[in-house]
Scaffold this motif. Structure first.
Motif, short mmCIF file in Angstrom:
data_model
loop_
_atom_site.label_atom_id
_atom_site.label_comp_id
_atom_site.label_asym_id
_atom_site.label_seq_id
_atom_site.Cartn_x
_atom_site.Cartn_y
_atom_site.Cartn_z
N MET A 52 0.48 -1.53 -0.05
CA MET A 52 -0.02 -0.08 -0.07
C MET A 52 0.95 1.38 0.19
SD MET A 52 -0.80 2.47 2.57
CE MET A 52 -0.49 1.75 3.83
N ILE A 100 -5.80 2.84 -4.54
CA ILE A 100 -5.61 2.64 -3.86
C ILE A 100 -5.56 3.93 -3.34
CG2 ILE A 100 -2.91 2.35 -1.87
CD1 ILE A 100 -4.36 0.00 -3.41
N ALA A 146 -6.23 3.87 0.69
CA ALA A 146 -5.66 4.22 2.36
C ALA A 146 -6.14 5.19 3.49
CB ALA A 146 -3.86 3.59 1.98
N CYS A 157 -7.64 0.11 0.25
CA CYS A 157 -5.96 -0.61 -0.07
C CYS A 157 -6.36 -1.50 -1.01
CB CYS A 157 -4.72 -0.24 0.82
SG CYS A 157 -5.39 -1.44 2.03
N CYS A 172 -2.05 -2.72 2.73
CA CYS A 172 -1.27 -2.57 3.76
C CYS A 172 -0.90 -3.79 4.89
CB CYS A 172 -2.10 -1.59 4.15
SG CYS A 172 -3.72 -2.56 5.60
#
Length: 108
Positions: A25, A36, A38, A49, A86
């Motif tokens: 991530m 992505i 996050a 992610c 992640c």
């Protein structure tokens, strides 16, 4: 260092360089890979992610823990190879890793 290729749902590819110990991530965020987001910053508290790890790489990464599995259940377009990026740490063994991005995260 390792190379990671992210592939958007449209097929557009982003090959980026990753440092050992980074999360996949973080690699995406550092290289502005679209899709992505996050939102939780890497604490497995959201599924923004979400990515699909290519089958050839699934056996090279640890399986998801219970927390990750719970968050994946909340994601859209879940597949058997769905992971939270992640939770995947870059190692030299992951040089060449391919992660595809769900259509729900690239807005297509």
């Amino acid at each position: 260092m390792a190379k990671v290729t992210f592939i958007e749902a449209s097929g557009k590819q982003h090959e980026v360089t990753a440092q050992e110990g980074q999360s996949v991530m973080q690699v995406a965020m550092d290289n502005l890979v679209p899709g992505i987001v996050a939102e939780c910053g890497g604490f497995a508290n959201c599924a923004t992610c979400h990515g699909y790890v290519d089958d050839a790489w699934l056996k090279k990464i640890p399986p998801p823990d219970a927390a990750e599995e719970g968050m994946i259940e909340c994601a859209f377009h879940v597949q058997p190879n769905s992971r939270l990026t992640c939770q995947i740490k870059v190692t030299p063994a992951l040089d060449g890793l391919v992660v595809r991005l769900p259509v729900s995260q690239t807005g297509e």
